[in-house]
Every structure is written in C-alpha cells, then in structure tokens.
Design an enzyme around this catalytic site. Structure first.
Site, PDB file in Angstrom:
ATOM      1  N   THR A 193       0.855  -1.178   0.000  1.00  0.00           N
ATOM      2  CA  THR A 193       0.000   0.000   0.000  1.00  0.00           C
ATOM      3  C   THR A 193       0.895   1.233   0.000  1.00  0.00           C
ATOM      4  O   THR A 193       2.017   1.190   0.484  1.00  0.00           O
ATOM      5  CB  THR A 193      -0.873  -0.027   1.269  1.00  0.00           C
ATOM      6  OG1 THR A 193      -1.782  -1.119   1.171  1.00  0.00           O
ATOM      7  CG2 THR A 193      -1.632   1.268   1.473  1.00  0.00           C
ATOM      8  N   ARG A 221     -14.153  -7.318  -1.005  1.00  0.00           N
ATOM      9  CA  ARG A 221     -13.377  -7.147   0.222  1.00  0.00           C
ATOM     10  C   ARG A 221     -12.868  -5.711   0.323  1.00  0.00           C
ATOM     11  O   ARG A 221     -12.360  -5.150  -0.628  1.00  0.00           O
ATOM     12  CB  ARG A 221     -12.192  -8.116   0.242  1.00  0.00           C
ATOM     13  CG  ARG A 221     -11.342  -8.032   1.527  1.00  0.00           C
ATOM     14  CD  ARG A 221     -10.120  -7.154   1.363  1.00  0.00           C
ATOM     15  NE  ARG A 221      -9.263  -7.166   2.563  1.00  0.00           N
ATOM     16  CZ  ARG A 221      -8.162  -6.426   2.712  1.00  0.00           C
ATOM     17  NH1 ARG A 221      -7.783  -5.638   1.724  1.00  0.00           N
ATOM     18  NH2 ARG A 221      -7.461  -6.477   3.823  1.00  0.00           N
ATOM     19  N   ILE A 222     -13.034  -5.105   1.487  1.00  0.00           N
ATOM     20  CA  ILE A 222     -12.548  -3.758   1.739  1.00  0.00           C
ATOM     21  C   ILE A 222     -11.555  -3.813   2.893  1.00  0.00           C
ATOM     22  O   ILE A 222     -11.839  -4.396   3.943  1.00  0.00           O
ATOM     23  CB  ILE A 222     -13.705  -2.797   2.068  1.00  0.00           C
ATOM     24  CG1 ILE A 222     -14.626  -2.667   0.844  1.00  0.00           C
ATOM     25  CG2 ILE A 222     -13.183  -1.423   2.490  1.00  0.00           C
ATOM     26  CD1 ILE A 222     -15.902  -1.919   1.109  1.00  0.00           C
ATOM     27  N   GLY A 223     -10.382  -3.215   2.686  1.00  0.00           N
ATOM     28  CA  GLY A 223      -9.353  -3.220   3.711  1.00  0.00           C
ATOM     29  C   GLY A 223      -9.377  -1.964   4.554  1.00  0.00           C
ATOM     30  O   GLY A 223     -10.375  -1.232   4.611  1.00  0.00           O
ATOM     31  N   ASP A 224      -8.248  -1.689   5.191  1.00  0.00           N
ATOM     32  CA  ASP A 224      -8.177  -0.544   6.092  1.00  0.00           C
ATOM     33  C   ASP A 224      -7.949   0.785   5.382  1.00  0.00           C
ATOM     34  O   ASP A 224      -8.310   1.847   5.907  1.00  0.00           O
ATOM     35  CB  ASP A 224      -7.032  -0.745   7.091  1.00  0.00           C
ATOM     36  CG  ASP A 224      -5.672  -0.729   6.395  1.00  0.00           C
ATOM     37  OD1 ASP A 224      -4.938   0.271   6.523  1.00  0.00           O
ATOM     38  OD2 ASP A 224      -5.337  -1.711   5.713  1.00  0.00           O
ATOM     39  N   THR A 243      -0.201   0.773   6.809  1.00  0.00           N
ATOM     40  CA  THR A 243      -0.019  -0.247   5.780  1.00  0.00           C
ATOM     41  C   THR A 243       0.193  -1.584   6.467  1.00  0.00           C
ATOM     42  O   THR A 243       0.794  -1.650   7.541  1.00  0.00           O
ATOM     43  CB  THR A 243       1.191   0.080   4.887  1.00  0.00           C
ATOM     44  OG1 THR A 243       1.441  -1.020   4.002  1.00  0.00           O
ATOM     45  CG2 THR A 243       2.452   0.325   5.689  1.00  0.00           C
ATOM     46  N   GLY A 244      -0.298  -2.650   5.870  1.00  0.00           N
ATOM     47  CA  GLY A 244      -0.069  -3.967   6.465  1.00  0.00           C
ATOM     48  C   GLY A 244      -1.305  -4.826   6.410  1.00  0.00           C
ATOM     49  O   GLY A 244      -2.090  -4.776   5.468  1.00  0.00           O
ATOM     50  N   GLY A 246      -4.680  -5.498   6.771  1.00  0.00           N
ATOM     51  CA  GLY A 246      -5.819  -4.603   6.886  1.00  0.00           C
ATOM     52  C   GLY A 246      -6.800  -4.977   7.975  1.00  0.00           C
ATOM     53  O   GLY A 246      -7.300  -4.108   8.697  1.00  0.00           O
TER      54      GLY A 246
END
Length: 323
Positions: A193, A221-224, A243-244, A246
């Site tokens: 990211t 899918r939705i991450g952070d 970053t990482g 999520g």
C-alpha cells in the site's frame, strides 16, 4: 509557524532477500516523490494538496500496490481503494471498489469536497467519477504481467498472496512463517500500500492512503486503507497513514489510536507510534508513518522492513527500507 515535514511509504513487510535492483527502484521512486512534495511545500502548497500530489505519483507508477500497480482480485480485476483527510477541520473522503479510475486518491478528495458524503464505493463511486470528469481507463490498464503472474501463483496455492517477493519461510518480528491472517495461512507477506503524511509550515496536517488491496482477494473485500481512523487519519495534532494486515489495522483503529494517545496520554509523536504498534496490533503485522503539528516525523512497524522516506524543512532527508 512550524517547519514543514513530509513522510511517504510504499508498504511494510519486506523480503530480506529482495534483489538490490528492486530495492534501488523502490528507493528511487520514494526519493522522487519526496522531492515532488518538498518542491510543493517550498512553494507554500497546503498539506492537503501535497499528500494528494505525492500519492497520485505513486498511483501512476506500477512499482507499488496502488493505481497502475494494483493487485488483482480472484476474478482477475482490480478493486482499488483510497482515502484522504484534512486535519484542520477533520474533513475526509474515501472510495473503494474502484476499477476504472486512474487516480483513486483524487476521487477520494472529490468525494470530500464535492459530495455530501464521506465515502462512496463500487458503482456509486464510478458514477460519481464520471459525473465529475475524472480520468478513467479500461481495466486492462491496471493488469500488469507481474500481477497476472502473482494471481496465477495465488490460485495455484488456493490462498491470498500479499506479494510474490516474500519467501514462505523465515521470520517476521520473530515469528516463524507462514504468517497467518485471521487464523488462515498466507503464502507470503509484503503489503505494498502507498501513503503520504504532511504537516505544512502553517502546522496543518493531512494524510492520504491508496491501495489495490490483497492479491486474490474476494470481490467486495474492503481493507483498512479507505477507512478513516483505521488506515488513514489526520487531526489538529497529527497525520497518519498505515499499511499492512488490513483486518488487524481495522480492529485496532490504528491511525486514530496514534492521535488518541497523543491527545489523552500526552505522548510525543514517536512515543505514540511505538505505543500503538506494540499494544494495539495483537497478532497482526503492520506499519505506519506519521507527522505532528510540531514538525515531527515518526515511523513504526512490527514486521521486517518498510519502504519509507521522510524530509523536514531543516534539511533532514532519509529514504530506506531496513531499520
């Protein structure tokens, strides 16, 4: 007045055997982006303008996992996400599920400034982009040979891949691989990211984050990264981009936690970053960059390496991957 400061990242969790050529390419891109931001800050651009400018540049280059370099879903498409936040009034904008927009970070800013909402997703975000004349392109623009190859590996392994450059054995923060997410094994671990945080000479903080998510992720899918308070946060005190992993970042509201411990515990920026990395991630792996309204810069991560760089008005300049 405070001195300006800028930090940029291209993801946390790096293969210690990453080729010198790839390391140099990453550092050159981060250096280029920092110089772009420095030039804008010296011209009195606002923190908000600078974080958008820098993240747009990172989205345009396919090296990291955002924009042109976004990883592919299980369906072989891209679903990009991004968010931006202006700390002066805590205004924010976010998008996810974007598949045709060249620069999702600019669409996120438009959501903040030109819509009555803070977050638009999938067809709604795409329609909003068309209404405002945002540059779009065919999905093929985002499908690079590298990412097609990674998706093939992921499907063969029947798993999610963060990045093909990470070996399946070794250690990350002292933990033996394979790394797990929510109890499920991952073949590799190296999210890439991108993000930028800035405090300008007026003490205004801003943050921006953009990503393609996880290789072979489920559609939807939705991450952070687009979630305000998780992957991105800015307020009067600081600006943070994460970053990482999520799911772990979401559970910990990692970006907001940095601001919270500064506000409620009275911690300085680096103390706050160290605290949340140590106490809020549980078994998750992540990293973050942050700036404060006092012109401070801080980094933190609990995994092996992080693509990062920073610069300050007093002449400090650093780009690196390892501690």
């Amino acid at each position: 007045m405070v001195g300006w400061a800028i930090a940029v990242h291209g993801g946390a969790g790096v293969d210690p055997n990453l080729s010198p050529q790839r390391q140099e390419e990453a550092k050159q891109l981060l250096t280029h982006c920092l110089n772009l931001g420095i030039s804008a800050l010296r011209s009195n651009a606002s923190a908000l303008d600078v974080v958008e400018l820098v993240v747009r540049e990172l989205e345009t280059d396919p090296l990291f996992n955002s924009g042109r370099g976004s990883v592919l879903t299980a369906n072989g498409t891209v679903e990009m996400e991004a968010s931006i936040m202006d700390g002066t009034k805590r205004r924010c904008g976010a998008v996810s599920g974007v598949s045709t927009v060249k620069n999702p970070i600019s669409l996120a800013r438009l959501v903040m400034e030109k819509s009555p909402h803070s977050y638009l997703a999938f067809s709604g975000a795409e329609e909003f982009a068309r209404q405002h004349g945002v540059e779009v392109t065919e999905n093929a623009y985002f499908i690079t040979p590298d990412n097609v190859g990674m998706l093939k590996l992921a499907k063969e392994a029947n798993t999610i891949l963060f990045d093909y450059r990470i070996p399946t054995t070794g250690k990350c923060a002292g933990v033996e691989s394979p790394v797990k997410m929510n109890g499920l094994p991952l073949s590799v671990y190296a999210p890439e990211t991108v993000g930028c945080v800035v405090v300008d000479s007026e003490g205004r903080c801003a943050a921006a984050t953009s990503t393609g998510g996880l290789m072979n992720k489920m559609s939807g899918r939705i991450g952070d990264s687009p979630i305000i308070g998780a992957g991105t946060y800015a307020c009067e005190l600081c600006g943070v981009s994460c970053t990482g992993e999520g799911e772990a970042i979401i559970r910990s509201t990692l970006a907001r936690e940095v601001a919270a411990v500064m506000e409620y515990k009275g911690y300085r920026l680096q103390e706050a970053v160290d605290y949340v990395i140590k106490h809020r991630l549980d078994e998750g792996f992540a990293g973050l960059i942050a700036v404060s309204n006092k012109g401070e810069v801080a980094f933190g991560h609990n995994c092996n390496g992080m693509f990062k760089g920073c610069a300050t008005e007093n002449g400090f300049f650093e780009v690196g991957i390892w501690d």
